[in-house]
Scaffold this active site. Structure first.
Site, PDB file in Angstrom:
ATOM      1  N   GLU A  53       0.832  -1.204   0.000  1.00 56.27           N
ATOM      2  CA  GLU A  53       0.000   0.000   0.000  1.00 56.27           C
ATOM      3  C   GLU A  53       0.871   1.261   0.000  1.00 56.27           C
ATOM      4  OE1 GLU A  53      -3.896  -0.489   2.356  1.00 56.27           O
ATOM      5  OE2 GLU A  53      -2.436  -1.670   3.480  1.00 56.27           O
ATOM      6  N   GLY A  91      20.883   7.815   8.799  1.00 61.96           N
ATOM      7  CA  GLY A  91      21.528   8.684   9.779  1.00 61.96           C
ATOM      8  C   GLY A  91      20.696   8.989  11.001  1.00 61.96           C
TER       9      GLY A  91
END
EC number: 2.3.1.117
Length: 317
Positions: A199, A265
């Site tokens: 989805e 990160g």
């Protein structure tokens, strides 16, 4: 002992007035032993009757349909031309090769930008005149202007559901049991390896394992833009919550909380209160990523047992 590293197929190619290749349809591609790459034009007598009937010119579109046989000597080599590129895309969507099972680099460089219509592919140059001629046949619908067509116009894999054909590009790999809902998207050289609910967006190069659920509006980072080179994969029985995002790989039985975007990160707080970058957890299994609703910190917790279970009725395709 022979090694299957090549491919071949008989197809129908659409040529523009200037000779450029707009598309090539390979209804029955096959894997072969390694050999010499080449594409040859076939006579009408050299192709099956059902294909021979489609050969000829379309003066309204200013195109010509020809029969070709394309051979790829090694799937490890980059695509040599548009015929080669289309054969590679068909191999992926026919599930003869899994994502990353062939060299998909350089496809953009050899493919032509095309006007995709309900009357077939058309060249961009002079299209308004083409549109006027086609209107004599009936309404003209333009599906898009792109280098990649919709997968279902060339390949309809068995055992899958696709709610919106515009959302799946040729070159997508959809395993049996996969359901792609209206807001789902699957790019080329990407897809599913088992029954999965899609989805959200599966970007180029991304692979999703059996039993996983990419929730509504979820996004998985690819490598086509932004300079990224890390190829992301999701293991078995994982859940990406609605509107979540992922920039690292997941092992099996992982969950990313709805609305949380975990990039490589992102600083993640461990159960021992230490903080690491999410890339250090890439590929790990049995993890839950969530955002602390009080502190706002992204946390990762260990999960016991197997992950989610898909609704079998939704994947009995």
């Amino acid at each position: 002992m022979s090694t299957v590293t090549g491919a071949a197929g008989i197809g129908l190619a659409t040529l523009a007035a200037d000779g450029s290749v707009l598309d090539t349809w390979f209804p029955a591609p096959e894997l072969t032993e390694s050999g010499t790459s080449a594409t040859s034009r076939l006579a009408v007598s050299d192709v099956p009757v059902e294909l021979a009937a489609l050969i000829g010119r379309d003066d309204d579109r200013r195109t010509e349909t020809i029969a070709v046989r394309t051979v790829i000597g090694s799937l490890d080599d980059v695509a040599a031309d548009p015929y080669d590129a289309y054969l590679r895309l068909h191999l992926l969507s026919h599930r003869l090769v899994a994502p990353h099972g062939l060299n998909a680099g350089g496809l953009f460089g050899v493919l032509t930008n095309v006007v995709w219509t309900n009357h077939g592919p058309c060249a961009i140059d002079g299209f308004e005149a083409v549109r006027a001629r086609l209107r004599r046949r009936g309404p003209v619908t333009v599906y898009g202007v792109d280098k990649f067509p919709r997968m279902v116009d060339y390949v309809v894999p068995t055992g899958v559901r696709i709610a919106d054909a515009d959302r799946v590009r040729l070159g997508a790999h959809l395993a049996p049991g996969t359901t792609v809902m209206h807001e789902g998207f699957v790019n080329y050289n990407a897809g599913t390896l088992g029954a999965s609910m899609v989805e959200g967006r599966i970007s180029a190069g991304v692979v999703v394992g059996d039993g996983s659920d990419v929730g509504g509006g979820a996004s998985i980072m690819g490598t086509l833009s932004g300079g990224g080179t890390h190829v992301i994969s999701i293991g078995k029985r994982c859940l990406l919550g609605a509107n979540s995002g992922l920039g690292i790989s997941l092992g099996d039985d992982c969950v990313v909380e709805a609305g949380l975007y975990v990039t490589a990160g992102t600083r993640v707080t461990m159960p021992d209160s230490n903080s690491v970058k999410a890339r250090e957890l890439s590929g790990s299994s049995n993890l839950l990523f969530r955002r602390n609703s009080v502190s706002g910190a992204v946390e990762v917790l260990a999960r016991d047992g197997q992950g989610i279970a898909l609704n079998e009725d939704l994947h009995a395709n």
